[in-house]
Design a protein around this motif. Structure first.
Motif, PDB file in Angstrom:
ATOM      1  N   VAL A  75       0.835  -1.202   0.000  1.00  0.00           N
ATOM      2  CA  VAL A  75       0.000   0.000   0.000  1.00  0.00           C
ATOM      3  C   VAL A  75       0.868   1.249   0.000  1.00  0.00           C
ATOM      4  O   VAL A  75       0.555   2.230  -0.692  1.00  0.00           O
ATOM      5  CB  VAL A  75      -0.986  -0.013   1.187  1.00  0.00           C
ATOM      6  N   ARG A  76       1.959   1.234   0.742  1.00  0.00           N
ATOM      7  CA  ARG A  76       2.875   2.383   0.766  1.00  0.00           C
ATOM      8  C   ARG A  76       3.377   2.663  -0.653  1.00  0.00           C
ATOM      9  O   ARG A  76       3.354   3.803  -1.126  1.00  0.00           O
ATOM     10  CB  ARG A  76       4.054   2.119   1.703  1.00  0.00           C
ATOM     11  N   TYR A  77       3.796   1.629  -1.359  1.00  0.00           N
ATOM     12  CA  TYR A  77       4.271   1.776  -2.735  1.00  0.00           C
ATOM     13  C   TYR A  77       3.160   2.302  -3.643  1.00  0.00           C
ATOM     14  O   TYR A  77       3.366   3.244  -4.415  1.00  0.00           O
ATOM     15  CB  TYR A  77       4.788   0.432  -3.257  1.00  0.00           C
ATOM     16  N   LEU A  78       1.972   1.702  -3.554  1.00  0.00           N
ATOM     17  CA  LEU A  78       0.852   2.113  -4.410  1.00  0.00           C
ATOM     18  C   LEU A  78       0.421   3.550  -4.130  1.00  0.00           C
ATOM     19  O   LEU A  78       0.062   4.283  -5.052  1.00  0.00           O
ATOM     20  CB  LEU A  78      -0.320   1.147  -4.233  1.00  0.00           C
ATOM     21  N   ALA A  79       0.461   3.956  -2.867  1.00  0.00           N
ATOM     22  CA  ALA A  79       0.103   5.335  -2.518  1.00  0.00           C
ATOM     23  C   ALA A  79       1.126   6.310  -3.097  1.00  0.00           C
ATOM     24  O   ALA A  79       0.757   7.369  -3.611  1.00  0.00           O
ATOM     25  CB  ALA A  79      -0.005   5.492  -0.999  1.00  0.00           C
ATOM     26  N   GLN A  80       2.402   5.947  -3.042  1.00  0.00           N
ATOM     27  CA  GLN A  80       3.450   6.798  -3.621  1.00  0.00           C
ATOM     28  C   GLN A  80       3.267   6.949  -5.128  1.00  0.00           C
ATOM     29  O   GLN A  80       3.615   7.978  -5.701  1.00  0.00           O
ATOM     30  CB  GLN A  80       4.833   6.230  -3.324  1.00  0.00           C
ATOM     31  N   GLN A  81       2.716   5.928  -5.757  1.00  0.00           N
ATOM     32  CA  GLN A  81       2.485   5.951  -7.202  1.00  0.00           C
ATOM     33  C   GLN A  81       1.129   6.572  -7.555  1.00  0.00           C
ATOM     34  O   GLN A  81       0.738   6.599  -8.720  1.00  0.00           O
ATOM     35  CB  GLN A  81       2.562   4.526  -7.778  1.00  0.00           C
ATOM     36  N   HIS A  82       0.397   7.029  -6.538  1.00  0.00           N
ATOM     37  CA  HIS A  82      -0.924   7.642  -6.713  1.00  0.00           C
ATOM     38  C   HIS A  82      -1.935   6.661  -7.303  1.00  0.00           C
ATOM     39  O   HIS A  82      -2.823   7.059  -8.056  1.00  0.00           O
ATOM     40  CB  HIS A  82      -0.845   8.915  -7.565  1.00  0.00           C
ATOM     41  N   MET A  83      -1.795   5.389  -6.939  1.00  0.00           N
ATOM     42  CA  MET A  83      -2.715   4.382  -7.459  1.00  0.00           C
ATOM     43  C   MET A  83      -3.769   3.991  -6.428  1.00  0.00           C
ATOM     44  O   MET A  83      -4.800   3.438  -6.795  1.00  0.00           O
ATOM     45  CB  MET A  83      -1.935   3.158  -7.937  1.00  0.00           C
ATOM     46  N   VAL A  84      -3.506   4.240  -5.154  1.00  0.00           N
ATOM     47  CA  VAL A  84      -4.489   4.017  -4.092  1.00  0.00           C
ATOM     48  C   VAL A  84      -4.367   5.143  -3.077  1.00  0.00           C
ATOM     49  O   VAL A  84      -3.360   5.849  -3.041  1.00  0.00           O
ATOM     50  CB  VAL A  84      -4.311   2.650  -3.370  1.00  0.00           C
ATOM     51  N   SER A  85      -5.412   5.272  -2.262  1.00  0.00           N
ATOM     52  CA  SER A  85      -5.346   6.237  -1.163  1.00  0.00           C
ATOM     53  C   SER A  85      -5.765   5.537   0.117  1.00  0.00           C
ATOM     54  O   SER A  85      -6.417   4.494   0.089  1.00  0.00           O
ATOM     55  CB  SER A  85      -6.249   7.438  -1.447  1.00  0.00           C
ATOM     56  N   ARG A  86      -5.358   6.136   1.217  1.00  0.00           N
ATOM     57  CA  ARG A  86      -5.712   5.620   2.547  1.00  0.00           C
ATOM     58  C   ARG A  86      -6.843   6.461   3.099  1.00  0.00           C
ATOM     59  O   ARG A  86      -6.832   7.679   2.958  1.00  0.00           O
ATOM     60  CB  ARG A  86      -4.525   5.719   3.496  1.00  0.00           C
ATOM     61  N   GLU A  87      -7.782   5.796   3.764  1.00  0.00           N
ATOM     62  CA  GLU A  87      -8.892   6.500   4.399  1.00  0.00           C
ATOM     63  C   GLU A  87      -9.095   5.916   5.781  1.00  0.00           C
ATOM     64  O   GLU A  87      -9.024   4.712   5.955  1.00  0.00           O
ATOM     65  CB  GLU A  87     -10.182   6.314   3.591  1.00  0.00           C
ATOM     66  N   ARG A  88      -9.350   6.754   6.739  1.00  0.00           N
ATOM     67  CA  ARG A  88      -9.649   6.318   8.101  1.00  0.00           C
ATOM     68  C   ARG A  88     -11.123   5.965   8.194  1.00  0.00           C
ATOM     69  O   ARG A  88     -11.970   6.707   7.709  1.00  0.00           O
ATOM     70  CB  ARG A  88      -9.379   7.481   9.006  1.00  0.00           C
ATOM     71  N   GLU A  89     -11.432   4.842   8.809  1.00  0.00           N
ATOM     72  CA  GLU A  89     -12.828   4.489   9.061  1.00  0.00           C
ATOM     73  C   GLU A  89     -13.345   5.405  10.158  1.00  0.00           C
ATOM     74  O   GLU A  89     -12.676   5.581  11.180  1.00  0.00           O
ATOM     75  CB  GLU A  89     -12.966   3.024   9.490  1.00  0.00           C
TER      76      GLU A  89
END
Length: 174
Positions: A75-89
């Motif tokens: 997820v860290r890699y994908l977020a750096q590539q702007h392919m996923v984002s993190r969201e807090r529940e």
């Protein structure tokens, strides 16, 4: 979302979990062949195949049968590539990871910064080597290629935005 909860999602009736798993692994293999790391490819494909487009670390770990640390790194890699984002529940410390419908657009347009850095380095190379030398000419041609690609990507992304709106209508990008 647990497999049970995801199975209750609208449109999930009759979905074969084994077929979904085969898709996830097959698409991930294609991404790996194209140069993506294996675990980020698997996590991205799993998120893409999820109807909700969001999964928690535990859900991803369970589906892919991997450790939370493996999911976190992916997820860290994908977020750096702007392919996923993190969201807090809401009301929770737990994060959900979201894939957006415009992830390819974002990933490609964020490459612009990389192209600009390469262009600057190549300009310096041409100046350092001398434009009249064989190496300088090679650098100049490489620079011209990246400038061309940069211009074409910008024009293509504008055409995509117009096409996407015609096909999918206006609305949120995700």
């Amino acid at each position: 979302m647990s497999e049970e909860a995801e199975a209750r999602e609208p449109g999930r009736e009759g979905r074969d979990p084994e077929a979904v798993s085969r898709f996830v692994e097959g698409f991930a293999a294609q991404l790996v062949e194209a140069g993506m790391q294996r675990m980020p490819a698997r996590v991205f494909a799993a998120l893409l195949a999820s109807d909700s487009g969001t999964l928690t670390s535990a859900e991803l770990g369970g589906q892919l049968q991997v450790s939370p640390a493996a999911v976190s790194g992916a997820v860290r890699y994908l977020a750096q590539q702007h392919m996923v984002s993190r969201e807090r529940e809401p009301g929770s410390r737990r994060e959900r990871y979201r894939v957006h419908s415009n992830q390819w657009y974002e990933a490609l347009t964020n490459r612009e910064a990389v192209l600009k850095r390469w262009e600057a380095a190549l300009r310096e190379g041409v100046a350092s080597l001398g434009a009249g030398t064989p190496a300088g000419r090679r650098m100049a041609e490489t620079l011209a290629f990246f400038e061309f690609v940069d211009d074409e990507i910008a024009a293509m992304m504008e055409r995509w935005r117009e096409h996407r709106e015609k096909v999918f209508g206006p609305g949120p990008a995700s």
